[in-house]
Design a protein around this motif. Structure first.
Motif, mmCIF file in Angstrom:
data_model
loop_
_atom_site.group_PDB
_atom_site.id
_atom_site.type_symbol
_atom_site.label_atom_id
_atom_site.label_comp_id
_atom_site.label_asym_id
_atom_site.label_seq_id
_atom_site.Cartn_x
_atom_site.Cartn_y
_atom_site.Cartn_z
ATOM 1 N N LEU A 3 0.866 -1.171 0.000
ATOM 2 C CA LEU A 3 0.000 0.000 0.000
ATOM 3 C C LEU A 3 0.906 1.226 0.000
ATOM 4 O O LEU A 3 1.661 1.444 0.952
ATOM 5 C CB LEU A 3 -0.911 0.011 1.236
ATOM 6 C CG LEU A 3 -1.866 -1.163 1.382
ATOM 7 C CD1 LEU A 3 -2.572 -1.113 2.721
ATOM 8 C CD2 LEU A 3 -2.881 -1.168 0.254
ATOM 9 N N GLN A 4 0.835 1.995 -1.062
ATOM 10 C CA GLN A 4 1.710 3.149 -1.217
ATOM 11 C C GLN A 4 0.895 4.424 -1.041
ATOM 12 O O GLN A 4 0.077 4.761 -1.893
ATOM 13 C CB GLN A 4 2.364 3.130 -2.597
ATOM 14 C CG GLN A 4 3.378 4.234 -2.826
ATOM 15 C CD GLN A 4 4.623 4.060 -1.980
ATOM 16 O OE1 GLN A 4 5.117 2.948 -1.804
ATOM 17 N NE2 GLN A 4 5.124 5.143 -1.438
ATOM 18 N N ALA A 5 1.132 5.112 0.076
ATOM 19 C CA ALA A 5 0.407 6.347 0.366
ATOM 20 C C ALA A 5 1.264 7.541 -0.006
ATOM 21 O O ALA A 5 2.486 7.531 0.165
ATOM 22 C CB ALA A 5 0.037 6.410 1.839
ATOM 23 N N CYS A 6 0.607 8.583 -0.497
ATOM 24 C CA CYS A 6 1.315 9.818 -0.819
ATOM 25 C C CYS A 6 0.340 10.978 -0.753
ATOM 26 O O CYS A 6 -0.872 10.777 -0.612
ATOM 27 C CB CYS A 6 1.970 9.726 -2.185
ATOM 28 S SG CYS A 6 0.828 9.524 -3.546
ATOM 29 N N GLY A 7 0.884 12.181 -0.851
ATOM 30 C CA GLY A 7 0.051 13.362 -0.872
ATOM 31 C C GLY A 7 0.171 14.244 0.359
ATOM 32 O O GLY A 7 -0.408 15.339 0.393
ATOM 33 N N GLY A 8 0.894 13.781 1.361
ATOM 34 C CA GLY A 8 1.069 14.584 2.554
ATOM 35 C C GLY A 8 1.956 15.793 2.292
ATOM 36 O O GLY A 8 2.561 15.922 1.225
ATOM 37 N N GLY A 9 2.022 16.677 3.275
ATOM 38 C CA GLY A 9 2.848 17.855 3.132
ATOM 39 C C GLY A 9 2.576 18.851 4.228
ATOM 40 O O GLY A 9 1.870 18.560 5.198
ATOM 41 N N LEU A 10 3.142 20.032 4.066
ATOM 42 C CA LEU A 10 2.984 21.124 5.023
ATOM 43 C C LEU A 10 2.041 22.161 4.423
ATOM 44 O O LEU A 10 2.297 22.679 3.328
ATOM 45 C CB LEU A 10 4.344 21.753 5.321
ATOM 46 C CG LEU A 10 4.343 23.035 6.145
ATOM 47 C CD1 LEU A 10 3.781 22.770 7.541
ATOM 48 C CD2 LEU A 10 5.757 23.602 6.237
ATOM 49 N N VAL A 11 0.949 22.424 5.136
ATOM 50 C CA VAL A 11 -0.010 23.425 4.686
ATOM 51 C C VAL A 11 -0.395 24.313 5.863
ATOM 52 O O VAL A 11 -0.106 23.995 7.025
ATOM 53 C CB VAL A 11 -1.295 22.780 4.110
ATOM 54 C CG1 VAL A 11 -0.969 21.967 2.857
ATOM 55 C CG2 VAL A 11 -1.985 21.912 5.150
ATOM 56 N N GLN A 12 -1.061 25.408 5.550
ATOM 57 C CA GLN A 12 -1.553 26.299 6.593
ATOM 58 C C GLN A 12 -2.993 25.921 6.949
ATOM 59 O O GLN A 12 -3.710 25.292 6.157
ATOM 60 C CB GLN A 12 -1.482 27.742 6.134
ATOM 61 C CG GLN A 12 -0.069 28.260 5.965
ATOM 62 C CD GLN A 12 -0.026 29.755 5.698
ATOM 63 O OE1 GLN A 12 -0.961 30.315 5.124
ATOM 64 N NE2 GLN A 12 1.051 30.401 6.117
#
Length: 120
Positions: A3-12
């Motif tokens: 299971l390959q998850a992606c899309g995270g990051g730093l947001v306000q």
């Protein structure tokens, strides 16, 4: 099973992110899919679930802001996260409950997680 998850990051705070989790090695169309999150010092929390028929459930803390969906043709589950809050900061993990072959038993399979950080 992977299971390959992606899309995270730093947001306000107030912004949005879309997570995706692509599965392989599992009969995706016959698997229930879930998004969990875990932040420092807290227990792992079930955020959203989608069953084989597309029915969805959500944690109270994300209702009205998050939407889980699936694309069986792409073996992918999504988590659209709107109006993000600092308390949404966590590692988000996807979990599949399904089987690797048609007559086999159901099992639980976890992805590696993707980090979401929401600044105030």
């Amino acid at each position: 099973v992977q299971l390959q998850a992606c899309g995270g990051g730093l947001v306000q705070a107030g912004e949005f992110l879309r997570l995706s989790c692509t599965a392989s090695g599992i009969i995706f169309g016959r698997s229930a899919m879930n998004w969990y999150r875990q932040s420092s010092g807290k227990q792992r929390e079930l955020v959203a679930s989608i069953n084989l028929g597309g029915g969805t459930t959500y944690a109270d803390s994300v209702k009205g802001r998050f939407t889980i969906s699936r694309d069986n043709a792409k073996n992918t589950v999504y988590l659209q996260m709107n109006s993000l809050k600092p308390e949404d900061t966590a590692v988000y993990l996807c979990k599949a409950r399904g089987r690797t072959w048609l007559m086999g038993p159901d099992g639980d399979y976890w992805g590696q997680g993707t980090l979401v950080t929401v600044s105030s």
